[in-house]
Design an enzyme around this catalytic site. Structure first.
Site, PDB file in Angstrom:
ATOM      1  N   ARG A   1      10.463  -5.782  18.314  1.00 60.33           N
ATOM      2  CA  ARG A   1       9.472  -5.989  17.234  1.00 60.33           C
ATOM      3  C   ARG A   1      10.071  -6.689  16.014  1.00 60.33           C
ATOM      4  O   ARG A   1       9.351  -7.213  15.173  1.00 60.33           O
ATOM      5  CB  ARG A   1       8.879  -4.654  16.803  1.00 60.33           C
TER       6      ARG A   1
ATOM      7  N   LEU B   1       0.465   3.526  13.134  1.00 66.80           N
ATOM      8  CA  LEU B   1       0.819   3.107  14.489  1.00 66.80           C
ATOM      9  C   LEU B   1       2.329   2.865  14.561  1.00 66.80           C
ATOM     10  O   LEU B   1       2.909   2.277  13.653  1.00 66.80           O
ATOM     11  CB  LEU B   1       0.052   1.813  14.763  1.00 66.80           C
ATOM     12  N   SER B   2       2.966   3.311  15.651  1.00 64.55           N
ATOM     13  CA  SER B   2       4.404   3.094  15.817  1.00 64.55           C
ATOM     14  C   SER B   2       4.640   1.996  16.847  1.00 64.55           C
ATOM     15  O   SER B   2       4.229   2.134  18.007  1.00 64.55           O
ATOM     16  CB  SER B   2       5.087   4.378  16.275  1.00 64.55           C
TER      17      SER B   2
ATOM     18  N   ARG C   1      -4.949  -2.048  -7.651  1.00 64.19           N
ATOM     19  CA  ARG C   1      -5.091  -3.002  -6.546  1.00 64.19           C
ATOM     20  C   ARG C   1      -6.382  -3.807  -6.577  1.00 64.19           C
ATOM     21  O   ARG C   1      -6.537  -4.729  -5.780  1.00 64.19           O
ATOM     22  CB  ARG C   1      -4.940  -2.270  -5.206  1.00 64.19           C
TER      23      ARG C   1
ATOM     24  N   HIS D   1       2.244   3.578  -2.833  1.00 58.40           N
ATOM     25  CA  HIS D   1       1.408   4.590  -3.494  1.00 58.40           C
ATOM     26  C   HIS D   1       1.687   5.935  -2.838  1.00 58.40           C
ATOM     27  O   HIS D   1       1.140   6.277  -1.799  1.00 58.40           O
ATOM     28  CB  HIS D   1      -0.071   4.166  -3.414  1.00 58.40           C
ATOM     29  N   ARG D   2       2.595   6.700  -3.479  1.00 59.49           N
ATOM     30  CA  ARG D   2       3.151   7.914  -2.859  1.00 59.49           C
ATOM     31  C   ARG D   2       2.191   9.070  -2.858  1.00 59.49           C
ATOM     32  O   ARG D   2       2.446  10.080  -2.220  1.00 59.49           O
ATOM     33  CB  ARG D   2       4.435   8.308  -3.629  1.00 59.49           C
TER      34      ARG D   2
ATOM     35  N   ARG E   1       7.389   1.509  18.011  1.00 64.16           N
ATOM     36  CA  ARG E   1       8.374   2.071  18.947  1.00 64.16           C
ATOM     37  C   ARG E   1       7.643   2.662  20.153  1.00 64.16           C
ATOM     38  O   ARG E   1       8.155   2.666  21.257  1.00 64.16           O
ATOM     39  CB  ARG E   1       9.193   3.166  18.271  1.00 64.16           C
TER      40      ARG E   1
ATOM     41  N   TRP F   1       0.845  -1.205   0.000  1.00 68.66           N
ATOM     42  CA  TRP F   1       0.000   0.000   0.000  1.00 68.66           C
ATOM     43  C   TRP F   1       0.877   1.251   0.000  1.00 68.66           C
ATOM     44  O   TRP F   1       0.617   2.225  -0.719  1.00 68.66           O
ATOM     45  CB  TRP F   1      -0.881  -0.031   1.248  1.00 68.66           C
TER      46      TRP F   1
END
Ligand SMILES: Cc1cc2nc3c(=O)[nH]c(=O)nc-3n(C[C@H](O)[C@H](O)[C@H](O)COP(=O)(O)OP(=O)(O)OC[C@H]3O[C@@H](n4cnc5c(N)ncnc54)[C@H](O)[C@@H]3O)c2cc1C
Length: 234
Positions: free
Chosen positions: A166, A93-94, A193, A85-86, A96, A82
């Protein structure tokens, strides 16, 4: 009742959170070309004809007048595709910041299939004789993912930083993001897509997005579907 959320895969979903504009916004943007009077929607048939004409003749910039924001929960390997697609704007969500929930994608047995012999990237799900074998193997797949989460939690308990622990998790792990785009770029995303060459697990998200935007821009969606050459009911 208009739906704003479609559940996808085993733990995923797409929600249409925000949108700006409608079919009429496309018409207004196009009509400025000839400095036409402000349109409040009094000529629906004429507006529909104009939208179909614009799309069929690649006069695409008026479609940028409509914007959507989606909330998406999907496996990381779907987000890898996904995020290529720039022309969409993302916030994700991080892992970290916080520990990831133990949620990973398990494919349904009939959707697994075998490596395709005529499409190097794709799969074939034509052979029903492998279903029993795949049902056993999906148990191994699930076990491996659970083991990865077991190690992840153990490392966190032993004081490992979230940003490193992670790294043992599989790409089937679910992540969560918001993505904002205009209608033109959304159509480009959907063309690539929803196409049969795209992976099943991203196609189902693209089809859900199409379902969610249809009530907002019905004529534009209809014009796009008729020209897209995809196997989608008009
Ligand atoms: C079936 C399928 C298989 C794929 N396989 C692979 C693969 O094996 N490996 C891989 O790496 N990728 C793969 N991709 C990703 C693909 O190469 C594109 O990166 C992805 O589809 C995004 O398309 P896009 O660049 O058109 O979209 P966007 O980034 O949203 O761009 C939209 C349009 O804007 C223009 N644009 C945006 N940025 C630029 C730029 N920097 N320069 C010039 N024009 C720009 C282009 O016209 C582009 O078409 C695959 C995609 C699909 C659908």
């Amino acid at each position: 009742m208009t739906i704003d959320r479609v559940d996808v895969l085993d733990y995923g979903f797409v929600r249409l959170c925000d949108h700006m504009g409608s079919d009429l916004s496309i018409v207004r943007a196009a009509r400025v070309s000839y400095d036409a009077a402000w349109r409040a929607g009094e000529d629906e048939k004429g507006d529909e004809r104009l939208i179909r004409y614009l799309w069929a003749h690649h006069h695409t910039s008026p479609f940028e007048a409509v914007t959507f924001t989606f909330e998406v929960k999907a496996p990381i390997f779907v987000f890898r595709q996904w995020h290529r697609h720039r022309t969409q704007s993302y916030n994700e969500l991080s892992a970290r910041y916080r520990e990831l929930s133990e949620e990973f994608y398990i494919p349904e047995v009939p959707a697994i299939g075998t490596q395709s012999t005529n499409n190097k990237q794709g799969r074939s799900t034509d052979d029903p004789t492998i279903l029993t074998q795949r049902a056993k193997e999906v148990g191994d797949y699930k076990y491996q993912c659970k083991q990865a989460f077991y190690l992840y939690k153990r490392l966190l308990n032993q004081g490992w930083p979230r940003e490193l622990a992670r790294a043992v998790l599989p790409v089937s792990t679910y992540s969560h993001m918001f993505s904002t785009m205009n209608l033109l770029n959304l159509f480009r995303f959907l063309s690539l897509r929803i196409d049969s060459h795209a992976q099943y697990e991203i196609r189902v998200y693209a089809i859900a997005m199409l379902q969610l935007i249809r009530p907002v821009v019905p004529t534009a969606v209809d014009a796009w579907v008729r020209n897209a050459g995809l196997d989608i009911p008009v």
